[in-house]
Design an enzyme around this catalytic site. Structure first.
Site, PDB file in Angstrom:
ATOM      1  N   PRO A   1       0.868  -1.118   0.095  1.00  0.00           N
ATOM      2  CA  PRO A   1       0.024   0.163  -0.120  1.00  0.00           C
ATOM      3  C   PRO A   1       0.920   1.258   0.045  1.00  0.00           C
ATOM      4  CG  PRO A   1      -0.897  -1.685   1.415  1.00  0.00           C
ATOM      5  CD  PRO A   1       0.483  -2.138   1.268  1.00  0.00           C
ATOM      6  N   GLU A   2       0.372   2.238  -0.841  1.00  0.00           N
ATOM      7  CA  GLU A   2       1.378   3.483  -0.931  1.00  0.00           C
ATOM      8  C   GLU A   2       0.414   4.625  -0.267  1.00  0.00           C
ATOM      9  OE1 GLU A   2       2.430   3.713  -5.278  1.00  0.00           O
ATOM     10  OE2 GLU A   2       2.190   1.766  -5.263  1.00  0.00           O
TER      11      GLU A   2
ATOM     12  N   HIS B   1      -6.257 -13.979  10.267  1.00  0.00           N
ATOM     13  CA  HIS B   1      -4.972 -13.288  10.321  1.00  0.00           C
ATOM     14  C   HIS B   1      -5.111 -11.924  10.858  1.00  0.00           C
ATOM     15  CE1 HIS B   1      -3.891 -16.334   7.272  1.00  0.00           C
ATOM     16  NE2 HIS B   1      -4.773 -16.113   6.398  1.00  0.00           N
TER      17      HIS B   1
ATOM     18  N   ARG C   1      -0.055 -12.012   4.920  1.00  0.00           N
ATOM     19  CA  ARG C   1       1.480 -12.361   4.664  1.00  0.00           C
ATOM     20  C   ARG C   1       2.596 -11.860   5.977  1.00  0.00           C
ATOM     21  NH1 ARG C   1       2.628 -11.171  -1.313  1.00  0.00           N
ATOM     22  NH2 ARG C   1       4.799 -12.236  -0.812  1.00  0.00           N
TER      23      ARG C   1
END
Ligand SMILES: [Zn+2]
Length: 280
Positions: A5-6, A97, A116
């Site tokens: 994500p930016e 998660h 992840r």
């Protein structure tokens, strides 16, 4: 197609988080996976330091959310490759998660969902902050963009591809693979051009493209890809994907001239560009 994500995704997340927790006191915290707290000396630093703290302000440094807590602590959240923040009531069932959560006195939970586990949560003293990689992050692409002259000075003599330089968070913070491609497309600059080879006019175009691209990304809640790894804290998807000019669009027509978009690898990352509008 995983991606970090930016700035627009992190800023969108920050704005939601600010509304939910600024001025609130945190009463409880839990780390589901020790790896998520790896940037502290021990995971208990996160779970012991957050409760009882009031959130003064939720800010952002590049792609990191940085909240200031009373007691001179900084609460840092990084979404990593696949992380997203959820803001929910405490009775809401847990997503798989969910590697971190904390709760305000008002019963709002902040949860980091991160399959992840490249993301992290940290709570740092001023000394720990100063010793972290975040202390070396450069000027913010949205809030503190260098001027045209400053940008020219930073690029002068640089032989590295301009795309790689835009990804260097010490130069300008917040751009990643998607938005760097989009900025270069709007500025009509080929991603493999050496940073020092840009003309003053090209540097001006590059400078002027950054703000509008980021603002447009934020306006649409950022870019959620097909994997929906990134979502807004309320569970909606960001819709900027539909408005991208070049990123992920190899073979599709350039929105400016109709030429097929091409893909090239720069600094181990896919870059997308229009071979007619962005010449070498
Ligand atoms: Zn074109």
């Amino acid at each position: 197609m995983a991606r970090v994500p930016e700035l627009p995704e992190v800023e969108t997340t920050r704005r939601h988080l600010a509304v939910a927790v600024e001025g609130e006191t945190l009463v409880w915290a839990e780390v589901g996976r020790d790896r998520t707290a790896r940037r502290n000396h021990r995971p208990a630093d996160v779970t012991e330091r957050l409760p009882g703290r009031r959130v003064e302000r939720v800010g952002r440094v590049g792609k990191f959310i940085v909240a200031e807590l009373d007691g001179d602590l900084r609460w840092v959240i990084h979404l990593g490759m696949s992380g997203r923040i959820r803001l929910v009531g405490e009775s809401e069932p847990l997503d798989p998660h969910t590697n971190f959560r904390t709760r305000t006195a008002g019963g709002v939970e902040v949860r980091l969902v991160d399959p992840r586990t490249f993301g992290f949560v940290a709570v740092w003293t001023p000394e720990e902050w100063a010793g972290s990689t975040l202390a070396g992050i450069g000027r913010d692409a949205l809030d503190d963009l260098p001027s045209r002259n400053e940008l020219a000075a930073a690029l002068a003599g640089r032989t590295a591809p301009v795309k790689a330089l835009l990804l260097d968070q010490r130069l300008v913070a917040g751009l990643g693979n998607i938005y760097a491609d989009e900025v270069l497309a709007r500025a009509c600059i080929h991603p493999l051009r050496g940073g020092g080879s840009l003309t003053p006019a090209e540097i001006g175009a590059l400078h002027d493209a950054v703000g509008p691209v980021l603002a447009e990304g934020i306006q649409h809640g950022g870019t959620s890809l097909d994997d929906l790894a990134y979502l807004l804290p309320d569970g909606r998807a960001g819709t900027y994907l539909d408005r991208l000019w070049v990123y992920g669009r190899a073979g599709e027509p350039c929105p400016r001239c109709g030429t097929a978009i091409e893909r090239v690898v720069v600094a181990q990352r896919s870059s997308h560009f229009c071979p007619s509008c962005q010449r070498r």
